[in-house]
Design an enzyme around this catalytic site. Structure first.
Site, PDB file in Angstrom:
ATOM      1  N   CYS A 109       4.295  -4.099   6.470  1.00  0.00           N
ATOM      2  CA  CYS A 109       3.773  -3.921   5.114  1.00  0.00           C
ATOM      3  C   CYS A 109       4.862  -3.395   4.185  1.00  0.00           C
ATOM      4  CB  CYS A 109       2.595  -2.945   5.122  1.00  0.00           C
ATOM      5  SG  CYS A 109       1.093  -3.627   5.864  1.00  0.00           S
ATOM      6  N   HIS A 141       0.848  -1.198   0.000  1.00  0.00           N
ATOM      7  CA  HIS A 141       0.000   0.000   0.000  1.00  0.00           C
ATOM      8  C   HIS A 141       0.878   1.242   0.000  1.00  0.00           C
ATOM      9  CE1 HIS A 141       0.661   1.053   4.276  1.00  0.00           C
ATOM     10  NE2 HIS A 141       0.580  -0.252   4.539  1.00  0.00           N
TER      11      HIS A 141
END
Length: 361
Positions: free
Chosen positions: A142, A129
C-alpha cells in the site's frame, strides 16, 4: 452465576480488543507552500487548500521519490512524503482508480491493523491510507500517507479518482518527477505531451477547448508563461511580460471575487476596456500556508497590471474569469527538467468555508 448482560459486555470487550486503535502518523499541519520538497522530512506534507467544485482530481505517486502529488483541475494542490511497498511486496506501477473508500478500515490480512482513510486501488489489497512513514519503502504494497494528509485527501476525493503510480525507467520523467502542472490526463491517467510554444509564437488557444467546467490559471514568473485550464484540460498558454519582476515573489493564490464585489471592477491600464471588450474582474488573495495573513485582501489594480499578455489571448481568457476562478502565481518553472530550482507546491483553491464566504458575499 453471570447474568446475560455481563456475558454480552464481556463478549463486546473481547471483540473490541482485537481491533487496534489507529496511531497518528506524520505531521499534524501543512508546511508552507514554498517549502522545497527536498526539505520535507518523512511524515511532512503540504496542502494548499481545495474545493470540489474546482475540477477533476488526480494523484501521482512517485515510487522513486517516495512522494505523492495531488492535482485539481491540472494544478498542484498538495504533496506529501509516502512509504510504499518494501522488497517482496512492491507497490505495482500503472494507472488505477479509487474503487472503494473506508474511513475506518482495518486490515483483513494483517491482524486487524488500522488503515485509516483507506482508498482502495485494487481488490487484492493495494490502497492509499494513513500509515507508517520511516522515510523508505516499508509497507506490504500500500501507499502510506501522513494521517492528516490522508484525511484531507479522503475528504476531497471521489470514487473513480485517477491514481498513477510511477517509477524511474517505467514512466516518463515528467510523471516520475512531477511539476506544478499535471503531466497526466485526470480522466484516463494517460501521459500528456503538451508542446511548448513555437519560436516566435506569443500564445496559443485550443480550437476544441471544453466549453464548460471550472477554470484555473497558473503563472510562472520564471518561465514568463501563463497557462489556462478548464475542467482538467489545458486550453491555452501565453508568454507574458512582468513590469516589475521582483515586486512579488513566492507562491501566491488569488480568486475572482463575487459579482457584488466586482461592481467596481477595474481595467488593466495596458488595454482599456471598450463597450465590447470584457473587463478585468477584482481579485482577492487566498491565504495559503505561509501566507495566511494575506487571506481576503483585495489585489490592487497596479499589481494586476504588472502582468501583460497579448491582446488576442486576453480576448479569449477574460470572458472565462467568473467568480470562483483561481489564479496561482509561482516562482517555480513549469518543467522540472529545465531548472535546478526545487519544485514549489502551489494551491488551486481556498478551503471550503472561506471560499463559500467569498462567493456568496
Amino acid at each position: 452465576m453471570w447474568n446475560r448482560g455481563a456475558i454480552i459486555a464481556l463478549v463486546a470487550l473481547l471483540l473490541s480488543s482485537t481491533v487496534q486503535a489507529a496511531p497518528f502518523w506524520g505531521e499534524k499541519q501543512s508546511r508552507p507552500v514554498d517549502t522545497p520538497l527536498v526539505d520535507l522530512a518523512p511524515g511532512a506534507w503540504i496542502w494548499g487548500g481545495d474545493d470540489k467544485r474546482g475540477g477533476p482530481m488526480a494523484v501521482i505517486v512517485s515510487l522513486t521519490e517516495q512522494r505523492a502529488y495531488v492535482y485539481r483541475n491540472g494544478i498542484l494542490i498538495g504533496v506529501t512524503t509516502v512509504s510504499t511497498g518494501r522488497p517482496g511486496y512492491e507497490t505495482p506501477t500503472g494507472v488505477f482508480t479509487v474503487l472503494q473508500k473506508d474511513k475506518d478500515h482495518h486490515s483483513n490480512l494483517y491482524g486487524n491493523a488500522p488503515m485509516p482513510y483507506q482508498q482502495r486501488l485494487t481488490w487484492d489489497g493495494i490502497a492509499l491510507h494513513a500509515g507508517g512513514l520511516p522515510g523508505y519503502p516499508e509497507s506490504h504494497g500500500c501507499v502510506h500517507l501522513p494521517t492528516e494528509f490522508a484525511r484531507l485527501l479522503f475528504d476531497a476525493s471521489n470514487l473513480g479518482m485517477t491514481v498513477v503510480v510511477s517509477q524511474a525507467d517505467k514512466a516518463p520523467i515528467s510523471v516520475v518527477h512531477p511539476g506544478p502542472l499535471s503531466p497526466i490526463d485526470a480522466t484516463t491517467g494517460a501521459d500528456l505531451d503538451i508542446p511548448r510554444l513555437a519560436d516566435g509564437s506569443a500564445w496559443r488557444w485550443s480550437e476544441d477547448a471544453p466549453t464548460d467546467g471550472p477554470v484555473s490559471l497558473v503563472l510562472s514568473r520564471s518561465d514568463r508563461l501563463l497557462v489556462v485550464y478548464r475542467n482538467g484540460h489545458e486550453i491555452g498558454r501565453s508568454r507574458v511580460e512582468l513590469a516589475e519582476p521582483g515586486r512579488i515573489s513566492g507562491t501566491r493564490a488569488y480568486i475572482v471575487a463575487s459579482d457584488a464585489a466586482n461592481a467596481g471592477h477595474y481595467t488593466p491600464s495596458s488595454a482599456p476596456a471598450t463597450e465590447t471588450s470584457p473587463k478585468m474582474p477584482n481579485w482577492i488573495a487566498i491565504g495559503v500556508p505561509g501566507y495566511r495573513e494575506a487571506s481576503g485582501q483585495r489585489v490592487p489594480a497596479e499589481v494586476v497590471n504588472q502582468v501583460r499578455v497579448p491582446d488576442g489571448f486576453k480576448a479569449r481568457a477574460l470572458p472565462l474569469l467568473t467568480p470562483g476562478t483561481v489564479l496561482v502565481a509561482t516562482d517555480a518553472h513549469f518543467s522540472t527538467q529545465t531548472s535546478g530550482e526545487h519544485l514549489r507546491v502551489i494551491d488551486s483553491a481556498a478551503p471550503h468555508s472561506w471560499l463559500d464566504d467569498i462567493l456568496t458575499e
